[in-house]
Scaffold this active site. Structure first.
Site, mmCIF file in Angstrom:
data_model
loop_
_atom_site.group_PDB
_atom_site.id
_atom_site.type_symbol
_atom_site.label_atom_id
_atom_site.label_comp_id
_atom_site.label_asym_id
_atom_site.label_seq_id
_atom_site.Cartn_x
_atom_site.Cartn_y
_atom_site.Cartn_z
ATOM 1 C CB CYS A 191 4.909 -3.943 -6.797
ATOM 2 S SG CYS A 191 3.144 -3.817 -7.038
ATOM 3 C CG ASN A 241 1.170 -0.091 -8.255
ATOM 4 O OD1 ASN A 241 2.007 -0.645 -8.954
ATOM 5 N ND2 ASN A 241 0.838 -0.535 -7.048
ATOM 6 C CG HIS A 278 6.392 -0.252 -6.507
ATOM 7 N ND1 HIS A 278 5.995 -0.268 -7.828
ATOM 8 C CD2 HIS A 278 5.305 -0.611 -5.776
ATOM 9 C CE1 HIS A 278 4.735 -0.633 -7.890
ATOM 10 N NE2 HIS A 278 4.282 -0.840 -6.661
HETATM 11 N N1 ACO Z 1 -12.512 7.243 -3.193
HETATM 12 C C1 ACO Z 1 -13.137 7.708 -2.083
HETATM 13 N N2 ACO Z 1 -13.129 7.051 -0.903
HETATM 14 C C2 ACO Z 1 -12.467 5.873 -0.850
HETATM 15 C C3 ACO Z 1 -11.805 5.325 -1.970
HETATM 16 C C4 ACO Z 1 -11.858 6.058 -3.179
HETATM 17 N N3 ACO Z 1 -11.252 5.640 -4.300
HETATM 18 N N4 ACO Z 1 -11.237 4.152 -1.613
HETATM 19 C C5 ACO Z 1 -11.512 3.956 -0.326
HETATM 20 N N5 ACO Z 1 -12.270 4.989 0.133
HETATM 21 C C6 ACO Z 1 -12.795 5.189 1.492
HETATM 22 C C7 ACO Z 1 -12.912 3.912 2.274
HETATM 23 O O1 ACO Z 1 -14.127 3.250 1.988
HETATM 24 C C8 ACO Z 1 -12.858 4.431 3.692
HETATM 25 O O2 ACO Z 1 -14.130 4.936 4.037
HETATM 26 P P1 ACO Z 1 -14.704 4.768 5.555
HETATM 27 O O3 ACO Z 1 -13.716 5.512 6.417
HETATM 28 O O4 ACO Z 1 -16.041 5.395 5.454
HETATM 29 O O5 ACO Z 1 -14.702 3.300 5.816
HETATM 30 C C9 ACO Z 1 -11.880 5.612 3.609
HETATM 31 O O6 ACO Z 1 -11.860 5.996 2.216
HETATM 32 C C10 ACO Z 1 -10.467 5.296 4.060
HETATM 33 O O7 ACO Z 1 -10.045 4.057 3.454
HETATM 34 P P2 ACO Z 1 -8.603 3.495 3.640
HETATM 35 O O8 ACO Z 1 -8.486 2.200 2.879
HETATM 36 O O9 ACO Z 1 -8.256 3.484 5.089
HETATM 37 O O10 ACO Z 1 -7.732 4.641 2.904
HETATM 38 P P3 ACO Z 1 -6.186 4.804 2.847
HETATM 39 O O11 ACO Z 1 -5.808 6.141 3.329
HETATM 40 O O12 ACO Z 1 -5.445 3.626 3.437
HETATM 41 O O13 ACO Z 1 -5.895 4.815 1.258
HETATM 42 C C11 ACO Z 1 -5.021 3.319 -0.401
HETATM 43 C C12 ACO Z 1 -6.213 3.684 0.478
HETATM 44 C C13 ACO Z 1 -4.774 4.484 -1.322
HETATM 45 C C14 ACO Z 1 -5.367 2.076 -1.190
HETATM 46 C C15 ACO Z 1 -3.764 3.087 0.485
HETATM 47 O O14 ACO Z 1 -4.095 2.274 1.568
HETATM 48 C C16 ACO Z 1 -2.611 2.450 -0.251
HETATM 49 O O15 ACO Z 1 -2.000 3.048 -1.133
HETATM 50 N N6 ACO Z 1 -2.210 1.227 0.152
HETATM 51 C C17 ACO Z 1 -0.978 0.578 -0.314
HETATM 52 C C18 ACO Z 1 -1.047 0.105 -1.727
HETATM 53 C C19 ACO Z 1 0.245 -0.587 -2.088
HETATM 54 O O16 ACO Z 1 1.319 -0.065 -1.843
HETATM 55 N N7 ACO Z 1 0.203 -1.791 -2.596
HETATM 56 C C20 ACO Z 1 1.424 -2.560 -2.771
HETATM 57 C C21 ACO Z 1 1.812 -2.753 -4.131
HETATM 58 S S1 ACO Z 1 0.527 -3.294 -5.213
HETATM 59 C C22 ACO Z 1 0.989 -4.826 -5.899
HETATM 60 O O17 ACO Z 1 1.865 -5.503 -5.441
HETATM 61 C C23 ACO Z 1 0.220 -5.272 -7.110
#
Ligand code: ACO
Length: 332
Positions: free
Chosen positions: A114, A285, A255
């Site tokens: 990214c 993204n 980003h």
């Molecule tokens: N729908 C419903 N529930 C979900 C989903 C979904 N799509 N995805 C995960 N969950 C659940 C998980 O299983 C977990 O359940 P549990 O508590 O029963 O175990 C709960 O939701 C919380 O999961 P987390 O992963 O802790 O959720 P978080 O608030 O961190 O959100 C997300 C996840 C959106 C992916 C976030 O962490 C994020 O945006 N991370 C950064 C992404 C990023 O910036 N990447 C860098 C660039 S990408 C690149 O370089 C290609």
């Protein structure tokens, strides 16, 4: 001395829209969860036969047309992508070069996820300032749908397709030059975001079809925390190094990974809402394409004017990060 000026922007957005409700029919998720955790409402998905280079070429054509340059004046093409047409060769940049009809022009890809667009901007700047090149076409293009596992709700809700391109040209006028670019990387976090299959690091036989499936995997929550910490530090540093107050930034263009990450960094910089450019709700993204697509969005809305200062800020797999202070300096 030659300086590097950001002359023009272009983008390509595929027609097909994949909404959160569409995804809720494919995996165990809801529009409410995706909206609350990411700010994403929908993303664009390219046609089956449409490649990363097709999208990059369409974006590049717009950037060239808007630059006021003749295509024959372009002397380098760099493409940032993690979803190239072909994984090893030829590079997507050479395919775009051929589709544009560029002859004998240095063309290559870089892989910085990214952060790709900020990396290619810094490479273009360095080639121009060294006097080696004069007009560099930089392209961020991604068909992330090709490397997304649509059974993994943790990643498939995040990513979309698209492309953006810009022309960076030599100038003697320091007033219109890119002010500064910071880039960095820390491989100790390489396991947070990976496409673990298909390469020489794969545990599978490279010829094994199952192992060759090259989908993104992410430790989302850990990535989130590192992203907020790293991005905030990076933008604070680039502003301090150049004695620029955040209030002098007309367009903060981060980003577009997650609205909560953008808000956390914007708040740390005391950015007002009208300074922050947001496209995450409609495009999700798009990795290396996300920043130029966002710049193009404000350009096409008539909000980006000559001389206005942009602050770009990116973070991605590797881990990589980067920021840039860029005045918009069109020739026309
Ligand atoms: N729908 C419903 N529930 C979900 C989903 C979904 N799509 N995805 C995960 N969950 C659940 C998980 O299983 C977990 O359940 P549990 O508590 O029963 O175990 C709960 O939701 C919380 O999961 P987390 O992963 O802790 O959720 P978080 O608030 O961190 O959100 C997300 C996840 C959106 C992916 C976030 O962490 C994020 O945006 N991370 C950064 C992404 C990023 O910036 N990447 C860098 C660039 S990408 C690149 O370089 C290609």
């Amino acid at each position: 001395m030659a300086y590097a000026a950001f002359r023009s922007i272009g983008a390509y957005v595929p027609e097909k829209i994949l909404t959160n409700d569409d995804l809720a029919k494919m995996v165990d998720t809801t529009d409410e969860w995706i909206t609350k955790r990411t700010g994403i409402k929908e993303r664009r998905i390219s046609k089956k036969e449409e490649t990363t280079s097709d999208m990059g070429t369409a974006a590049a054509k717009k950037a060239i047309e808007r630059s006021g340059l003749d295509i024959s004046e372009i002397d380098m093409l760099i493409c940032a992508t993690i979803s190239p047409d072909y994984f090893c060769m030829p590079s997507t940049a050479t395919i775009i070069s051929n589709k544009l009809g560029l002859a004998n022009v240095t063309s290559f890809d870089i892989s910085a996820a990214c952060t790709g667009f900020v990396y290619i901007l810094s490479i273009a700047k360095a080639f121009i300032e060294s006097g080696m090149k004069k007009n560099v076409l930089i392209v961020g293009a991604e068909k992330l749908s090709a490397i997304t596992d649509y059974t993994d709700r943790g990643t498939c809700i995040l990513f979309g397709d698209g492309a953006g391109a810009a022309i960076i040209s030599a100038t003697e006028n320091k007033e219109e030059a890119i002010i500064d670019i910071h880039t960095g990387a820390d491989g100790t976090f390489s396991d947070l975001l990976m496409t673990p299959n298909g390469g020489s690091g794969s545990i599978h036989d490279a010829l094994d079809q199952e192992g060759a499936g090259c989908f993104m995997q992410m430790k989302g929550n850990e990535t989130f925390k590192v992203a907020v910490r790293t991005l905030t530090k990076d933008v604070v540093e680039i502003l301090e190094d150049n004695n620029i107050e955040s209030s002098a930034i007309k367009h903060f263009i981060p980003h577009q990974a997650n609205l909560r990450i953008i808000k956390a960094v914007g708040d740390a910089l005391k950015m007002k809402d009208e300074q922050v450019v947001l496209t995450v709700a409609k495009y999700g993204n798009t990795s290396g394409a996300s920043i130029p697509m966002a710049i193009n969005d404000i350009y096409e809305q008539g909000k980006l004017k000559k001389g206005e200062l942009m602050l770009l800020d990116a973070f991605g797999g590797g881990l990589t990060w980067g920021s840039a202070l860029v005045p918009f300096s069109p020739l026309k």
